[in-house]
Design an enzyme around this catalytic site. Structure first.
Site, PDB file in Angstrom:
ATOM      1  CG  ASN A 161     -38.322 -19.020 -13.173  1.00  0.00           C
ATOM      2  OD1 ASN A 161     -37.552 -19.382 -14.054  1.00  0.00           O
ATOM      3  ND2 ASN A 161     -38.519 -17.755 -12.872  1.00  0.00           N
ATOM      4  CG  HIS A 211     -47.588 -21.027  -7.972  1.00  0.00           C
ATOM      5  ND1 HIS A 211     -47.553 -20.247  -9.100  1.00  0.00           N
ATOM      6  CD2 HIS A 211     -46.804 -20.412  -7.070  1.00  0.00           C
ATOM      7  CE1 HIS A 211     -46.771 -19.205  -8.879  1.00  0.00           C
ATOM      8  NE2 HIS A 211     -46.310 -19.275  -7.656  1.00  0.00           N
TER       9      HIS A 211
HETATM   10  N1  LIG Z   1     -37.428 -21.074  -9.336  1.00  0.00           N
HETATM   11  C1  LIG Z   1     -38.427 -20.370  -8.810  1.00  0.00           C
HETATM   12  O1  LIG Z   1     -39.399 -20.924  -8.288  1.00  0.00           O
HETATM   13  C2  LIG Z   1     -38.363 -18.871  -8.826  1.00  0.00           C
HETATM   14  C3  LIG Z   1     -39.215 -18.136  -8.006  1.00  0.00           C
HETATM   15  C4  LIG Z   1     -39.118 -16.771  -8.012  1.00  0.00           C
HETATM   16  C5  LIG Z   1     -38.217 -16.123  -8.840  1.00  0.00           C
HETATM   17  N2  LIG Z   1     -37.434 -16.851  -9.665  1.00  0.00           N
HETATM   18  C6  LIG Z   1     -36.475 -16.202 -10.590  1.00  0.00           C
HETATM   19  O2  LIG Z   1     -35.303 -15.868  -9.884  1.00  0.00           O
HETATM   20  C7  LIG Z   1     -34.674 -14.746 -10.506  1.00  0.00           C
HETATM   21  C8  LIG Z   1     -34.387 -13.666  -9.460  1.00  0.00           C
HETATM   22  O3  LIG Z   1     -35.611 -13.202  -8.922  1.00  0.00           O
HETATM   23  P1  LIG Z   1     -35.653 -11.869  -8.024  1.00  0.00           P
HETATM   24  O4  LIG Z   1     -37.057 -11.725  -7.579  1.00  0.00           O
HETATM   25  O5  LIG Z   1     -34.560 -11.885  -7.032  1.00  0.00           O
HETATM   26  O6  LIG Z   1     -35.342 -10.750  -9.152  1.00  0.00           O
HETATM   27  P2  LIG Z   1     -34.837  -9.253  -8.907  1.00  0.00           P
HETATM   28  O7  LIG Z   1     -35.249  -8.490 -10.133  1.00  0.00           O
HETATM   29  O8  LIG Z   1     -35.282  -8.742  -7.599  1.00  0.00           O
HETATM   30  O9  LIG Z   1     -33.243  -9.395  -8.892  1.00  0.00           O
HETATM   31  C9  LIG Z   1     -32.502  -9.803 -10.006  1.00  0.00           C
HETATM   32  C10 LIG Z   1     -31.133  -9.148  -9.934  1.00  0.00           C
HETATM   33  O10 LIG Z   1     -30.300  -9.728 -10.927  1.00  0.00           O
HETATM   34  C11 LIG Z   1     -29.606  -8.710 -11.637  1.00  0.00           C
HETATM   35  N3  LIG Z   1     -29.328  -9.207 -12.982  1.00  0.00           N
HETATM   36  C12 LIG Z   1     -30.206  -9.378 -14.003  1.00  0.00           C
HETATM   37  N4  LIG Z   1     -29.590  -9.889 -15.074  1.00  0.00           N
HETATM   38  C13 LIG Z   1     -28.290 -10.051 -14.739  1.00  0.00           C
HETATM   39  C14 LIG Z   1     -27.152 -10.562 -15.414  1.00  0.00           C
HETATM   40  N5  LIG Z   1     -27.240 -10.978 -16.691  1.00  0.00           N
HETATM   41  N6  LIG Z   1     -25.973 -10.605 -14.768  1.00  0.00           N
HETATM   42  C15 LIG Z   1     -25.867 -10.184 -13.467  1.00  0.00           C
HETATM   43  N7  LIG Z   1     -26.909  -9.660 -12.773  1.00  0.00           N
HETATM   44  C16 LIG Z   1     -28.116  -9.611 -13.395  1.00  0.00           C
HETATM   45  C17 LIG Z   1     -30.538  -7.503 -11.600  1.00  0.00           C
HETATM   46  O11 LIG Z   1     -29.828  -6.288 -11.770  1.00  0.00           O
HETATM   47  C18 LIG Z   1     -31.159  -7.647 -10.217  1.00  0.00           C
HETATM   48  O12 LIG Z   1     -30.423  -6.953  -9.227  1.00  0.00           O
HETATM   49  C19 LIG Z   1     -35.655 -14.269 -11.604  1.00  0.00           C
HETATM   50  O13 LIG Z   1     -35.271 -14.785 -12.861  1.00  0.00           O
HETATM   51  C20 LIG Z   1     -36.972 -14.886 -11.169  1.00  0.00           C
HETATM   52  O14 LIG Z   1     -37.848 -15.075 -12.239  1.00  0.00           O
HETATM   53  C21 LIG Z   1     -37.478 -18.212  -9.660  1.00  0.00           C
END
Ligand SMILES: NC(=O)c1ccc[n+]([C@@H]2O[C@H](COP(=O)([O-])OP(=O)(O)OC[C@H]3O[C@@H](n4cnc5c(N)ncnc54)[C@H](O)[C@@H]3O)[C@@H](O)[C@H]2O)c1
Length: 251
Positions: A174, A204
């Site tokens: 991301n 990174h």
């Molecule tokens: N911008 C950044 O720098 C950055 C950094 C780290 C993570 N992220 C992103 O942030 C997001 C969350 O990361 P995380 O580590 O908390 O993930 P995680 O897997 O721990 O949690 C994600 C949650 O979202 C739920 N979910 C998935 N799809 C869904 C939908 N369509 N509707 C409702 N709920 C849904 C899942 O059931 C889960 O509980 C991921 O996409 C990750 O890649 C971004």
């Protein structure tokens, strides 16, 4: 009155945000929405919603997405017709259809999409020299498990434009989307993704060059509860919520 925030996706990042929102008297938790019912069973029924339409009807001041790229593609264009939104799964914007739909919704409604710096830093610097940039090259190194791999030795698993990386590694790069959006775009920004069994942190680097000179960014992020995710992502998302709340946009 407290600023109300709804959270889509209550995993590693969303779980952290919910706790921070609950502890801050100037914020209120408007709703939680997660497709995995186990994640929301500890919350009072009145704040658990089961669809994006129900979430929108709650009229939060800000809706935060911490779920997945698919969630951004599916929900953001609709949410942004009604409410400001902050997204973590920034790589979704590498999808041209999603980017177009989000921009159209924002233009029409006047609502805003916020993108926190997430697991990277220095986004302000990249943006400041945006028009002078010639080259942006990134390297992301993670333990194999967090890339869904089982490599026994250090392996370059991808090298190329950020746009394709976001599609191939929707949970892991991301930051390349964040850098692309603030800099020279998804096609000119290049990224190398390395799986390293010896890596204990997510590293990174960003090297940016242009007529202004050069700069080099390096972040070694401690993984959060979710090994693909660096803990700074959640911290920066909460910081962005607070800046949106007080209206001071130091973006
Ligand atoms: N911008 C950044 O720098 C950055 C950094 C780290 C993570 N992220 C992103 O942030 C997001 C969350 O990361 P995380 O580590 O908390 O993930 P995680 O897997 O721990 O949690 C994600 C949650 O979202 C739920 N979910 C998935 N799809 C869904 C939908 N369509 N509707 C409702 N709920 C849904 C899942 O059931 C889960 O509980 C991921 O996409 C990750 O890649 C971004």
């Amino acid at each position: 009155m407290a600023f109300s925030v709804g959270v889509i996706g209550v995993g590693a990042i969303g779980g952290y945000l919910v706790e921070k929102i609950k502890r801050d008297k100037t914020l209120s938790l408007c709703f939680v929405f997660d497709t995995d019912q186990r994640k929301v069973k500890k919350f009072p029924k009145r704040i658990v919603v089961n669809s994006i339409e129900e979430a929108i009807r709650k009229k939060a001041g800000l809706i935060v997405e911490s779920a997945s790229q698919q969630a951004v593609a599916d929900y953001a264009p609709n949410v942004l017709k009604h409410t400001d939104m902050l997204i973590l799964s920034v790589g979704a914007l590498a999808g041209r259809k999603t980017e177009k739909a989000i921009k159209a919704a924002c233009r029409k409604s006047g609502r805003r999409l916020f993108v926190p710096s997430g697991s990277i830093i220095g986004v302000d610097g990249i943006r400041a020299v945006k028009r002078l940039l010639r080259k942006v090259e990134m390297v992301t190194t993670k333990p194999p498990k967090s890339l869904g791999r089982h490599d026994r030795k250090k392996t370059v698993v991808y090298s190329g434009p950020a746009r394709r990386a976001c599609a191939l590694f929707p949970r892991s790069v991301n930051i390349s989307a964040t850098i692309s959006l603030n800099g020279i775009g998804f096609d000119k920004t290049k990224i190398k993704v390395i799986s390293d069994p010896k890596a204990i942190v997510n590293t990174h680097t960003v090297q940016a060059e242009g007529s202004f000179g050069k700069f080099f960014i390096r972040v070694e992020g401690q993984p959060s509860k979710n090994p693909s995710t660096s803990s700074t992502a959640a911290i920066s998302a909460f910081d962005t919520i607070k800046r949106v709340q007080c209206g001071i946009n130091l973006f």
